[in-house]
Design a protein around this motif. Sequence first.
Motif, mmCIF file in Angstrom:
data_model
loop_
_atom_site.group_PDB
_atom_site.id
_atom_site.type_symbol
_atom_site.label_atom_id
_atom_site.label_comp_id
_atom_site.label_asym_id
_atom_site.label_seq_id
_atom_site.Cartn_x
_atom_site.Cartn_y
_atom_site.Cartn_z
ATOM 1 N N UNK A 1 0.833 -1.207 0.000
ATOM 2 C CA UNK A 1 0.000 0.000 0.000
ATOM 3 C C UNK A 1 0.869 1.259 0.000
ATOM 4 N N UNK A 2 1.938 1.214 0.776
ATOM 5 C CA UNK A 2 2.852 2.357 0.819
ATOM 6 C C UNK A 2 3.510 2.565 -0.542
ATOM 7 N N UNK A 3 3.931 1.483 -1.182
ATOM 8 C CA UNK A 3 4.551 1.572 -2.505
ATOM 9 C C UNK A 3 3.546 2.077 -3.547
ATOM 10 N N UNK A 4 2.299 1.617 -3.458
ATOM 11 C CA UNK A 4 1.254 2.094 -4.383
ATOM 12 C C UNK A 4 1.010 3.588 -4.201
ATOM 13 N N UNK A 5 0.963 4.034 -2.963
ATOM 14 C CA UNK A 5 0.745 5.461 -2.695
ATOM 15 C C UNK A 5 1.904 6.284 -3.253
ATOM 16 N N UNK A 6 3.119 5.797 -3.057
ATOM 17 C CA UNK A 6 4.280 6.505 -3.574
ATOM 18 C C UNK A 6 4.278 6.493 -5.101
ATOM 19 N N UNK A 7 3.875 5.375 -5.688
ATOM 20 C CA UNK A 7 3.782 5.271 -7.148
ATOM 21 C C UNK A 7 2.745 6.254 -7.682
ATOM 22 N N UNK A 8 1.601 6.341 -7.017
ATOM 23 C CA UNK A 8 0.560 7.290 -7.440
ATOM 24 C C UNK A 8 1.059 8.733 -7.329
ATOM 25 N N UNK A 9 1.811 9.000 -6.263
ATOM 26 C CA UNK A 9 2.359 10.340 -6.073
ATOM 27 C C UNK A 9 3.340 10.686 -7.203
ATOM 28 N N UNK A 10 4.200 9.749 -7.541
ATOM 29 C CA UNK A 10 5.163 9.974 -8.627
ATOM 30 C C UNK A 10 4.444 10.133 -9.969
ATOM 31 N N UNK A 11 3.403 9.349 -10.201
ATOM 32 C CA UNK A 11 2.638 9.460 -11.437
ATOM 33 C C UNK A 11 1.979 10.833 -11.527
ATOM 34 N N UNK A 12 1.393 11.280 -10.431
ATOM 35 C CA UNK A 12 0.757 12.597 -10.399
ATOM 36 C C UNK A 12 1.798 13.691 -10.663
ATOM 37 N N UNK A 13 2.963 13.567 -10.045
ATOM 38 C CA UNK A 13 4.037 14.534 -10.250
ATOM 39 C C UNK A 13 4.480 14.548 -11.715
ATOM 40 N N UNK A 14 4.636 13.373 -12.300
ATOM 41 C CA UNK A 14 5.054 13.289 -13.707
ATOM 42 C C UNK A 14 3.993 13.907 -14.619
ATOM 43 N N UNK A 15 2.724 13.661 -14.340
ATOM 44 C CA UNK A 15 1.660 14.236 -15.168
ATOM 45 C C UNK A 15 1.626 15.755 -15.036
ATOM 46 N N UNK A 16 1.844 16.247 -13.834
ATOM 47 C CA UNK A 16 1.875 17.705 -13.645
ATOM 48 C C UNK A 16 3.036 18.336 -14.404
#
Length: 182
Positions: free
Chosen positions: A40-55
């Motif tokens: 879950x922690x890795x998924x949250x971090x992955x989502x955060x990185x994806x959001x950052x990359x999209x921004x």
Amino acid sequence: MNSEEKAEQAQQPEQPETQQEQPEGGETEVDVKALQAELEKAKAQSDEYLDLAQRKQAEFANYRRRTEGIRAEAFDDGRREAISQLLPIVDNLERALAAAGEEDALKSGVEMVLRQTRDALTKMGVEEIDPQGQPFDAELMNAVMQGTAEEGEPGTVCMVLQKGYKLGERVIRHAMVKVVAG
């Protein structure tokens, strides 16, 4: 030990202990919960990185659009400046034609140069503003003189003193005109 026993022992490989310790049921459950928490922690971090990359991707697209607009505007500004520097040359060529005699070799040369210059300006998108007889429009003209009622209807241009030019919808040089007072 005698030599026979030693030989027998050397021929037989040592047997490792095959009994492994089996984790108890409680330990397995704790490991699964810990792994799920890590996942879950890795998924949250992955989502955060994806959001950052999209921004960052969206910011770069906006930057590219902005700089493209600035570049196009700078190009148009330079083009208008170059054209405005050519307009006095056109004016002088027209004055030379007006002052020239009837059949003169110089006159035909000046006519050719003027025609080529006008063609080049037309290819660049430059339009001549011809306000003769039109109602006065402050967006396109500068009134520098006033005419009398005998010269035309009030508020109309009765004489063009200097031609105006525009590139697209932007005026490069306003026409200098004489307007009938009214």
